[in-house]
Design a protein around this motif. Structure first.
Motif, short mmCIF file in Angstrom:
data_model
loop_
_atom_site.label_atom_id
_atom_site.label_comp_id
_atom_site.label_asym_id
_atom_site.label_seq_id
_atom_site.Cartn_x
_atom_site.Cartn_y
_atom_site.Cartn_z
N PRO A 36 -48.34 -86.06 33.18
CA PRO A 36 -49.30 -86.66 32.24
C PRO A 36 -49.66 -85.75 31.07
CG PRO A 36 -50.38 -85.96 34.26
CD PRO A 36 -48.91 -85.80 34.47
N GLN A 37 -49.39 -84.46 31.16
CA GLN A 37 -49.75 -83.55 30.07
C GLN A 37 -48.57 -83.30 29.13
OE1 GLN A 37 -49.29 -82.91 33.25
NE2 GLN A 37 -48.95 -80.79 33.71
N ARG A 38 -47.59 -84.14 29.12
CA ARG A 38 -46.45 -84.00 28.21
C ARG A 38 -46.63 -84.92 27.01
NH1 ARG A 38 -42.68 -80.76 29.96
NH2 ARG A 38 -42.59 -80.29 32.15
N GLU A 39 -46.17 -84.44 25.87
CA GLU A 39 -46.22 -85.25 24.64
C GLU A 39 -44.86 -85.24 23.98
OE1 GLU A 39 -49.32 -84.21 21.93
OE2 GLU A 39 -50.82 -84.09 23.51
N PRO A 40 -44.52 -86.34 23.31
CA PRO A 40 -43.22 -86.37 22.63
C PRO A 40 -43.23 -85.45 21.40
CG PRO A 40 -44.44 -88.37 22.19
CD PRO A 40 -45.25 -87.58 23.17
N ILE A 41 -42.08 -84.88 21.14
CA ILE A 41 -41.88 -84.07 19.94
C ILE A 41 -40.48 -84.36 19.42
CG2 ILE A 41 -41.07 -82.05 21.20
CD1 ILE A 41 -42.51 -80.33 19.05
N LYS A 42 -40.33 -84.34 18.12
CA LYS A 42 -39.02 -84.58 17.51
C LYS A 42 -38.61 -83.35 16.71
CE LYS A 42 -39.73 -89.49 17.33
NZ LYS A 42 -39.98 -90.66 16.50
N HIS A 43 -37.36 -82.96 16.90
CA HIS A 43 -36.79 -81.85 16.14
C HIS A 43 -35.90 -82.45 15.08
CE1 HIS A 43 -38.03 -79.11 19.34
NE2 HIS A 43 -37.50 -79.96 20.20
N LEU A 44 -36.05 -82.00 13.86
CA LEU A 44 -35.25 -82.51 12.75
C LEU A 44 -34.52 -81.34 12.10
CD1 LEU A 44 -34.49 -84.89 10.89
CD2 LEU A 44 -36.51 -84.32 9.54
N LEU A 45 -33.21 -81.41 12.10
CA LEU A 45 -32.39 -80.40 11.44
C LEU A 45 -31.89 -80.99 10.13
CD1 LEU A 45 -30.22 -79.12 14.43
CD2 LEU A 45 -32.27 -78.07 13.46
N ILE A 46 -32.07 -80.26 9.05
CA ILE A 46 -31.60 -80.69 7.74
C ILE A 46 -30.87 -79.52 7.10
CG2 ILE A 46 -32.27 -81.50 5.44
CD1 ILE A 46 -34.80 -82.67 6.70
N GLY A 47 -29.67 -79.78 6.61
CA GLY A 47 -28.88 -78.75 5.95
C GLY A 47 -27.47 -79.24 5.74
N SER A 48 -26.58 -78.30 5.48
CA SER A 48 -25.17 -78.68 5.34
C SER A 48 -24.66 -79.14 6.70
CB SER A 48 -24.35 -77.49 4.85
OG SER A 48 -24.26 -76.51 5.88
N ALA A 49 -23.61 -79.93 6.70
CA ALA A 49 -23.03 -80.40 7.95
C ALA A 49 -22.65 -79.22 8.84
CB ALA A 49 -21.82 -81.29 7.68
N LYS A 50 -22.13 -78.16 8.24
CA LYS A 50 -21.72 -76.98 8.99
C LYS A 50 -22.93 -76.30 9.64
CE LYS A 50 -19.08 -72.70 8.56
NZ LYS A 50 -18.27 -71.87 7.68
N ALA A 51 -24.02 -76.15 8.90
CA ALA A 51 -25.21 -75.48 9.42
C ALA A 51 -25.87 -76.31 10.52
CB ALA A 51 -26.20 -75.21 8.29
N VAL A 52 -25.98 -77.60 10.32
CA VAL A 52 -26.60 -78.47 11.32
C VAL A 52 -25.76 -78.49 12.59
CG1 VAL A 52 -27.25 -80.86 11.85
CG2 VAL A 52 -27.86 -79.86 9.63
N THR A 53 -24.45 -78.66 12.46
CA THR A 53 -23.56 -78.69 13.61
C THR A 53 -23.60 -77.36 14.36
OG1 THR A 53 -22.13 -80.29 12.51
CG2 THR A 53 -21.17 -79.07 14.35
N SER A 54 -23.59 -76.25 13.63
CA SER A 54 -23.65 -74.94 14.24
C SER A 54 -24.94 -74.75 15.04
CB SER A 54 -23.54 -73.86 13.16
OG SER A 54 -23.68 -72.58 13.71
N THR A 55 -26.05 -75.19 14.50
CA THR A 55 -27.34 -75.08 15.18
C THR A 55 -27.37 -75.95 16.44
OG1 THR A 55 -28.43 -74.62 13.09
CG2 THR A 55 -29.83 -75.34 14.91
N ILE A 56 -26.84 -77.15 16.35
CA ILE A 56 -26.77 -78.04 17.52
C ILE A 56 -25.95 -77.38 18.63
CG2 ILE A 56 -25.79 -80.22 18.35
CD1 ILE A 56 -26.70 -81.45 15.64
N HIS A 57 -24.83 -76.78 18.27
CA HIS A 57 -23.99 -76.11 19.27
C HIS A 57 -24.70 -74.89 19.85
CE1 HIS A 57 -20.24 -78.18 17.50
NE2 HIS A 57 -20.65 -78.80 18.57
N TYR A 58 -25.42 -74.14 19.04
CA TYR A 58 -26.17 -72.98 19.53
C TYR A 58 -27.25 -73.42 20.53
CZ TYR A 58 -29.29 -69.05 19.89
OH TYR A 58 -30.09 -68.06 20.39
N LEU A 59 -27.94 -74.51 20.23
CA LEU A 59 -28.97 -75.01 21.14
C LEU A 59 -28.37 -75.47 22.46
CD1 LEU A 59 -31.26 -76.81 18.56
CD2 LEU A 59 -31.76 -74.70 19.83
N GLN A 60 -27.11 -75.89 22.45
CA GLN A 60 -26.44 -76.21 23.70
C GLN A 60 -26.09 -74.92 24.46
OE1 GLN A 60 -23.52 -79.35 23.93
NE2 GLN A 60 -22.25 -78.13 25.30
#
Length: 93
Positions: A36-60
């Motif tokens: 019950p103490q959880r709240e939704p949050i959204k992460h938004l990545l904005i940048g070049s396709a290379k930077a966004v893809t790289s960050t997504i892979h790093y988070l994995q």
């Protein structure tokens, strides 16, 4: 160095859990939300396709989110810029 970075990042991210199955009761669960103490949050990545893809892979790599958890890359109004979004539930203490 990378192992230390991963360990540090993982400890900082322990308050986050994937959003799937949080509201789906099983046979042994009541219909009361288990977190019950959880709240939704959204992460938004904005940048070049290379930077966004790289960050997504790093988070994995650090175990935060699978690449498939992110939205497809979407173009923004700025040339050469894309965005991707991830929704999660965060523990509020």
């Amino acid at each position: 160095m990378m192992a230390q970075l991963q360990k540090s990042a993982q400890s900082q991210l322990e308050q986050y859990l994937p959003s799937e199955d949080l509201d789906t009761p099983t046979c042994n669960q009541s219909t009361v939300k288990p977190f019950p103490q959880r709240e939704p949050i959204k992460h938004l990545l904005i940048g070049s396709a290379k930077a966004v893809t790289s960050t997504i892979h790093y988070l994995q790599v650090i175990g935060y989110a699978n690449t498939g958890d992110w939205s497809p890359l979407l173009p923004t109004a700025n040339p050469g810029e894309v965005m991707s979004i991830l929704s999660r539930q965060i523990l509020m203490q």
